[in-house]
Design an enzyme around this catalytic site. Structure first.
Site, mmCIF file in Angstrom:
data_model
loop_
_atom_site.group_PDB
_atom_site.id
_atom_site.type_symbol
_atom_site.label_atom_id
_atom_site.label_comp_id
_atom_site.label_asym_id
_atom_site.label_seq_id
_atom_site.Cartn_x
_atom_site.Cartn_y
_atom_site.Cartn_z
ATOM 1 N N CYS A 82 -10.798 20.513 -24.643
ATOM 2 C CA CYS A 82 -12.586 20.840 -25.009
ATOM 3 C C CYS A 82 -12.619 20.526 -23.782
ATOM 4 O O CYS A 82 -12.903 20.139 -22.540
ATOM 5 C CB CYS A 82 -12.012 20.244 -25.513
ATOM 6 S SG CYS A 82 -12.191 18.312 -25.491
ATOM 7 N N ARG A 134 -19.896 15.253 -35.297
ATOM 8 C CA ARG A 134 -19.325 14.660 -35.690
ATOM 9 C C ARG A 134 -18.197 12.884 -35.641
ATOM 10 O O ARG A 134 -17.560 12.468 -35.882
ATOM 11 C CB ARG A 134 -18.182 15.606 -34.256
ATOM 12 C CG ARG A 134 -18.681 16.650 -34.721
ATOM 13 C CD ARG A 134 -17.063 17.547 -33.622
ATOM 14 N NE ARG A 134 -15.807 16.925 -33.867
ATOM 15 C CZ ARG A 134 -15.331 16.167 -32.797
ATOM 16 N NH1 ARG A 134 -16.026 16.533 -31.882
ATOM 17 N NH2 ARG A 134 -13.873 15.489 -32.741
ATOM 18 N N ASP A 172 -14.461 5.729 -24.592
ATOM 19 C CA ASP A 172 -15.322 6.997 -25.844
ATOM 20 C C ASP A 172 -16.444 5.315 -25.191
ATOM 21 O O ASP A 172 -17.289 6.310 -25.807
ATOM 22 C CB ASP A 172 -14.335 6.247 -27.132
ATOM 23 C CG ASP A 172 -12.886 7.024 -27.289
ATOM 24 O OD1 ASP A 172 -12.728 7.349 -28.460
ATOM 25 O OD2 ASP A 172 -13.549 8.449 -26.654
ATOM 26 N N ASP A 205 1.864 18.315 -25.093
ATOM 27 C CA ASP A 205 3.531 17.912 -24.858
ATOM 28 C C ASP A 205 4.098 17.404 -25.008
ATOM 29 O O ASP A 205 5.284 17.608 -25.530
ATOM 30 C CB ASP A 205 3.354 18.273 -23.600
ATOM 31 C CG ASP A 205 2.717 17.172 -22.725
ATOM 32 O OD1 ASP A 205 3.664 16.526 -22.088
ATOM 33 O OD2 ASP A 205 1.755 17.282 -22.847
ATOM 34 N N GLN A 206 3.705 15.134 -25.099
ATOM 35 C CA GLN A 206 4.406 14.926 -25.340
ATOM 36 C C GLN A 206 4.583 14.504 -27.180
ATOM 37 O O GLN A 206 5.588 13.954 -27.739
ATOM 38 C CB GLN A 206 3.909 13.637 -25.291
ATOM 39 C CG GLN A 206 3.119 13.555 -23.951
ATOM 40 C CD GLN A 206 4.770 12.994 -23.075
ATOM 41 O OE1 GLN A 206 5.100 11.982 -23.278
ATOM 42 N NE2 GLN A 206 4.949 13.856 -22.394
ATOM 43 N N ARG A 215 -6.074 18.530 -22.184
ATOM 44 C CA ARG A 215 -5.927 18.137 -23.670
ATOM 45 C C ARG A 215 -4.346 18.284 -24.367
ATOM 46 O O ARG A 215 -4.511 18.879 -25.615
ATOM 47 C CB ARG A 215 -6.739 17.169 -24.444
ATOM 48 C CG ARG A 215 -7.671 16.963 -24.087
ATOM 49 C CD ARG A 215 -9.056 16.553 -25.288
ATOM 50 N NE ARG A 215 -8.916 15.747 -25.867
ATOM 51 C CZ ARG A 215 -9.503 14.670 -26.682
ATOM 52 N NH1 ARG A 215 -10.552 15.328 -27.290
ATOM 53 N NH2 ARG A 215 -9.265 14.273 -27.705
ATOM 54 N N PRO A 216 -3.591 18.531 -23.191
ATOM 55 C CA PRO A 216 -2.176 19.306 -24.006
ATOM 56 C C PRO A 216 -1.635 18.549 -25.614
ATOM 57 O O PRO A 216 -2.375 18.036 -25.071
ATOM 58 C CB PRO A 216 -1.058 19.347 -22.833
ATOM 59 C CG PRO A 216 -1.990 18.571 -21.884
ATOM 60 C CD PRO A 216 -3.419 18.017 -22.259
ATOM 61 N N LYS A 234 -13.806 6.804 -37.216
ATOM 62 C CA LYS A 234 -13.558 7.678 -37.647
ATOM 63 C C LYS A 234 -11.779 8.979 -37.344
ATOM 64 O O LYS A 234 -11.014 8.837 -37.622
ATOM 65 C CB LYS A 234 -14.892 9.102 -36.863
ATOM 66 C CG LYS A 234 -13.477 10.545 -36.075
ATOM 67 C CD LYS A 234 -14.497 10.739 -35.345
ATOM 68 C CE LYS A 234 -14.384 10.657 -34.132
ATOM 69 N NZ LYS A 234 -13.389 11.227 -32.762
ATOM 70 N N ASN A 235 -11.532 7.403 -35.975
ATOM 71 C CA ASN A 235 -10.369 7.149 -35.504
ATOM 72 C C ASN A 235 -9.236 6.208 -35.859
ATOM 73 O O ASN A 235 -8.018 6.890 -35.860
ATOM 74 C CB ASN A 235 -10.582 6.790 -33.940
ATOM 75 C CG ASN A 235 -10.860 8.889 -33.011
ATOM 76 O OD1 ASN A 235 -11.590 9.503 -33.539
ATOM 77 N ND2 ASN A 235 -11.489 7.982 -32.230
ATOM 78 N N ARG A 237 -9.941 18.754 -32.743
ATOM 79 C CA ARG A 237 -8.788 19.123 -32.096
ATOM 80 C C ARG A 237 -7.994 18.272 -33.130
ATOM 81 O O ARG A 237 -6.617 17.982 -32.949
ATOM 82 C CB ARG A 237 -8.882 18.170 -30.933
ATOM 83 C CG ARG A 237 -9.657 19.472 -29.550
ATOM 84 C CD ARG A 237 -9.556 18.315 -29.135
ATOM 85 N NE ARG A 237 -8.059 17.383 -27.987
ATOM 86 C CZ ARG A 237 -7.532 18.347 -27.610
ATOM 87 N NH1 ARG A 237 -7.700 20.155 -27.398
ATOM 88 N NH2 ARG A 237 -5.780 18.016 -27.758
#
Ligand code: EPZ
Length: 421
Positions: free
Chosen positions: A116, A398, A306, A124-125, A121-122, A22-23, A92
């Site tokens: 979440c 998911r 995970d 900004d980077q 979980r910003p 998935k990732n 996300r």
């Protein structure tokens, strides 16, 4: 909403084939925005998040055929450069269109993913990196509006303040079409990042150093479509490996890259589980009680966050106390209270959970809160005495393809109950 009913106590045995990652699939599908033409992706898992990504790309005007494990993307020009709230709130990872859109079209409007269950979980980077490459970023009514005044990103030397997987993936895609060279320092090193670099290079990009903490990308004027088979899902593989051991089973987890799981395999062996490479997979055999093992999550090649919830179940079956420390996400112990309702003994203190072993898990109705928490509840249900009902299994859909079918193929007494969750 569906639920999953499990009657525990059966040791798992046989062979289970792991699906595509998935990732890895999500950033790769989004990278098809970078090139005109038809791209073909193979070994794509049949998951809700793949459907959401396809809907996002269609919203932008791409033609997407999803027939897992095959996904075809036709890019004959896009009609929109925005990722609407309705889609981003479902997933996300929709933020992964940001880099490709800004790189290819010089603009993007993406709904800011909120927090979440597992953390704030910003992003900004991601935005800081695009700004370093010449983009202007504005927040507008819950959306980030990104525009490149010069029309094209320029290469830059950028150092991440924190190690971020999708941040690295977004900036790799952005740099692939930028003018000049980009160096990403303190980059994430996950296998999914190496896989994305592999695909970008097949598209004609020049990405070097993926898998290390410094990635160098020479921007190109244009990229081409690709035909690619996605790597196996290391987290799905790890989940089945833990389930095999926790139930006192003996399972061949097939189609796995053991090199992607070194930290997990090391901890399983430390806990007394036998893990041996066999053909294109690994054979896992184990029997409680296990050896108490302390775990601290870390970016790759450290122990993956995970897999934290799944290993916690195994440590409930250890002969003694283990400490599990979650260093990546600030709120990733949502499974603890449900496991304690099943008879576990886990005390959380900030980022650490103290797991007292010798638990006699009992079946119960439990609530899934996020993807990997739900996997740990399923494993606990396989071990527990009596019946367990895992509610809100949309979380598990998911990230796990037909998990109940795969588990019953290993001899588990498990079924999906439609509309019962
Ligand atoms: C990816 O999420 C994975 N998702 C996650 O898997 C995984 O848990 C995570 O990496 C860590 O390994 C996908 O690949 C789609 P991060 P990502 O950015 O990229 C902070 C699953 O179960 N941070 O590496 O969103 C952040 O808050 C999912 O499959 C910033 O502060 O995670 C976190 O504490 C869950 N600013 C840490 O860095 C930023 O701009 C790592 O997050 C970005 C991140």
């Amino acid at each position: 909403m569906d639920s999953i009913r499990i009657v525990g106590g059966k040791p798992l045995s046989g062979t289970v084939a792991v699906s595509g990652s998935k990732n890895a699939a999500l950033p790769i599908l989004c990278s098809s925005l970078l090139a005109d033409g038809e791209s073909t992706f193979r070994n794509v898992p049949d998951l809700r998040d793949i459907g959401t990504t396809a809907a996002l790309l269609r919203h932008m005007g791409l033609g997407v055929d999803v027939a897992p494990p095959l996904v075809t993307v036709r890019n004959t020009g896009i009609t929109a450069t925005d990722a609407p709230y309705e889609l981003v709130r479902q997933m996300r990872a929709s933020v992964l269109v940001l880099g490709p859109l800004v790189a290819r079209f010089g603009r993007a409007r993406v709904s800011l993913p909120g927090g979440c269950a597992i953390g704030a979980r910003p992003i900004d980077q991601h935005l800081k990196g695009l700004t370093a490459m010449g983009a202007k970023v504005e927040l507008d009514h819950g959306y980030v509006d990104v525009v490149v005044p010069s029309g094209r990103l320029r290469g830059a030397d950028f150092r991440f303040d924190v190690n971020t997987v999708t941040g690295t993936e977004n900036l790799m895609c952005a740099a692939a079409l930028a003018r000049g060279r980009t160096t990403l320092a303190n980059a994430a090193r996950e296998p999914e990042i190496e896989e994305l670099a592999h695909v970008l290079n097949k598209m004609g990009a020049r990405v070097e150093g993926a898998g290390t903490d410094t990635i160098v990308i020479e921007g190109r004027d244009a990229l081409s479509p690709v035909d690619h088979a996605i790597i196996a899902d290391r987290i799905e593989a790890g989940t089945f490996m833990v389930a095999a051991a926790a139930t006192g089973g003996n399972v061949l987890v097939d189609n796995v890259e053991p090199e992607h799981l070194t930290a997990v395999i090391r901890k399983l062996r430390q806990a007394g589980v036998a893990v041996e490479r066999e053909g294109r997979g690994v054979r896992v055999a184990g029997k409680p009680p296990f050896v108490p093992t302390d775990i601290t999550t870390a970016p790759h090649p450290g122990f993956p966050t995970d897999m934290q919830a799944q290993l916690m179940v195994l440590m409930c079956l250890a002969e003694g106390v283990s400490t599990i420390t979650e260093m990546i996400f600030e709120n990733r112990f949502m499974h603890v209270s449900e496991l304690n309702r099943m008879g576990a003994s886990i005390d959380v203190d900030g980022r650490s959970a103290r797991v007292t072993g010798h638990a006699k898990l009992q079946g119960a109705s439990v609530m899934a809160t996020d993807l990997r928490a739900s996997a740990s509840l399923v494993i606990a249900g396989l071990v527990a005495e009596g019946e367990t009902r895992v509610l809100r299994v949309y979380h598990i859909d998911r990230g796990y393809e037909r998990i109940e079918k795969k588990l019953s193929g290993l001899g588990a007494d498990v079924e999906r109950i439609k509309g019962d969750g």
